[in-house]
Motif scaffolding. Structure first.
Motif, PDB file in Angstrom:
ATOM      1  N   SER A   1       0.891  88.695  42.788  1.00  0.00           N
ATOM      2  CA  SER A   1       2.234  88.406  42.299  1.00  0.00           C
ATOM      3  C   SER A   1       2.716  89.427  41.288  1.00  0.00           C
ATOM      4  O   SER A   1       3.920  89.668  41.168  1.00  0.00           O
ATOM      5  CB  SER A   1       2.290  87.002  41.685  1.00  0.00           C
ATOM      6  OG  SER A   1       1.357  86.899  40.619  1.00  0.00           O
TER       7      SER A   1
ATOM      8  N   THR B   1      13.379  83.934  47.768  1.00  0.00           N
ATOM      9  CA  THR B   1      12.922  83.017  48.794  1.00  0.00           C
ATOM     10  C   THR B   1      13.901  81.865  48.916  1.00  0.00           C
ATOM     11  O   THR B   1      14.586  81.528  47.945  1.00  0.00           O
ATOM     12  CB  THR B   1      11.510  82.475  48.494  1.00  0.00           C
ATOM     13  OG1 THR B   1      11.076  81.661  49.593  1.00  0.00           O
ATOM     14  CG2 THR B   1      11.480  81.660  47.214  1.00  0.00           C
TER      15      THR B   1
ATOM     16  N   ASP C   1       8.934  75.701  47.749  1.00  0.00           N
ATOM     17  CA  ASP C   1       7.491  75.580  47.593  1.00  0.00           C
ATOM     18  C   ASP C   1       6.902  76.630  46.655  1.00  0.00           C
ATOM     19  O   ASP C   1       5.700  76.683  46.475  1.00  0.00           O
ATOM     20  CB  ASP C   1       6.834  75.699  48.977  1.00  0.00           C
ATOM     21  CG  ASP C   1       5.450  75.081  49.013  1.00  0.00           C
ATOM     22  OD1 ASP C   1       5.179  74.190  48.204  1.00  0.00           O
ATOM     23  OD2 ASP C   1       4.634  75.504  49.853  1.00  0.00           O
ATOM     24  N   CYS C   2       7.738  77.494  46.111  1.00  0.00           N
ATOM     25  CA  CYS C   2       7.243  78.582  45.260  1.00  0.00           C
ATOM     26  C   CYS C   2       8.092  78.665  43.999  1.00  0.00           C
ATOM     27  O   CYS C   2       9.275  79.027  44.060  1.00  0.00           O
ATOM     28  CB  CYS C   2       7.284  79.907  46.008  1.00  0.00           C
ATOM     29  SG  CYS C   2       6.600  81.283  45.062  1.00  0.00           S
TER      30      CYS C   2
END
Length: 297
Positions: free
Chosen positions: A4, A12, A16-17
């Motif tokens: 990362s 995105t 979910d992130c």
């Protein structure tokens, strides 16, 4: 996949992130353009169905929205009488689009779910990274031979029984031919179309979300040091080094060629029934490369 701390200018549509800026799944925010036959081929946003197989891979949180693709019975390529799937180009949010124009290395991806009891037939196209010099980057498919040094297109395909492959259009260079054909377990140079690369390196299954990502590293002009890597559910399944993706520093990653259909061009490729697939979690990131710009490559 990629640490990362090496990702910058990322985006995105996934919930979910939490570490990557989230944007809506919408044409306007994702830079969707050059939509193919919009009156006939739609990519409407729907609440996707529940996966029937949620054992591995895919989103931990179920997506609230996805692009739905319909493949009617008898549909094959976009030029056939019965049309299915959809097609467009996606450059990403404006900040990502600007950053990727100067980037040496980019990763982009999405999640796909094929409906339960999906029938694969002989195969079909799935989205992948594209790029090149200006407008020459577009249409690097369909058997194109002219100006191939100015473009690249790295869509994926499903094949019979769900076998996956990279379907590559790269500059017509002997080095590229040798590197692509060396990829196991099976690679093939199609006489009039792209290269089928690494067929069987993974297998798609129906009824579950599958994470798909492609990393591309542009070669330094005059050197054979480009790279392409495909990840499925976070696992590297294809990695090719020593490629020539450009001979001009003006060639760069321009986004995703977001195209899907059954085919092939003949009737034996056609979907045998009405089928649906869903696409979500569209993502992209520039990978940090010591601060170099395109002019320095």
């Amino acid at each position: 996949m990629i640490p990362s701390d090496r990702l910058e200018f990322a985006f995105t549509t996934s919930a979910d992130c939490s570490k990557i800026p989230r944007v809506p799944l919408a044409d306007s925010t994702l830079g969707v353009h050059k939509v193919s036959q919009p009156q006939l081929l739609t990519h409407r946003i729907v609440v996707p169905p529940q996966p029937t197989d949620s054992s591995t891979g895919g989103s931990q949180k179920l997506p609230l929205a996805a692009w739905e693709s319909l493949y009617p019975a008898g549909s094959i390529s976009p030029s056939s009488p019965i049309k299915g799937g959809f097609g467009f180009y996606l450059s990403g949010p404006e900040a990502f689009k600007a950053a990727s124009a100067d980037a040496r290395e980019v990763i982009m991806g999405y999640e796909v779910m094929f409906e339960e009891s999906w029938e694969w037939v002989k195969g079909g196209k799935l989205p992948g990274i594209f790029g090149g010099i200006g407008n020459a980057a577009y249409g690097c498919s369909g058997g194109r031979k002219d100006e191939r040094c100015k473009c690249f297109d790295l869509r994926l395909m499903w094949r019979a029984n769900g076998l996956g492959e990279l379907y590559a259009y790269l500059p017509l260079d002997p080095t590229n031919t040798a590197r692509l054909l060396a990829v196991p377990p099976f690679s093939h140079q199609n006489p009039d179309y792209g290269f089928s690369v690494g067929r069987g390196a993974w297998r798609f299954t129906s009824g579950k979300w599958i994470k798909v990502a492609t990393r591309i590293k542009m070669n330094d002009v005059g050197q054979e040091n480009g790279e392409v890597e495909v990840y499925i559910d976070g696992e590297s399944v294809i990695r090719i080094e020593g490629l020539v993706l450009r001979d001009d520093p003006a060639s760069y990653v321009q986004g995703l060629h977001f195209q899907t259909f059954f085919g092939g061009h003949s009737a034996d490729w056609a979907s045998p029934k009405d089928q649906r697939a869903w696409f979500t979690s569209v993502s992209g990131a520039v990978i940090r490369d010591c601060g170099r710009t395109r002019d320095e490559l």
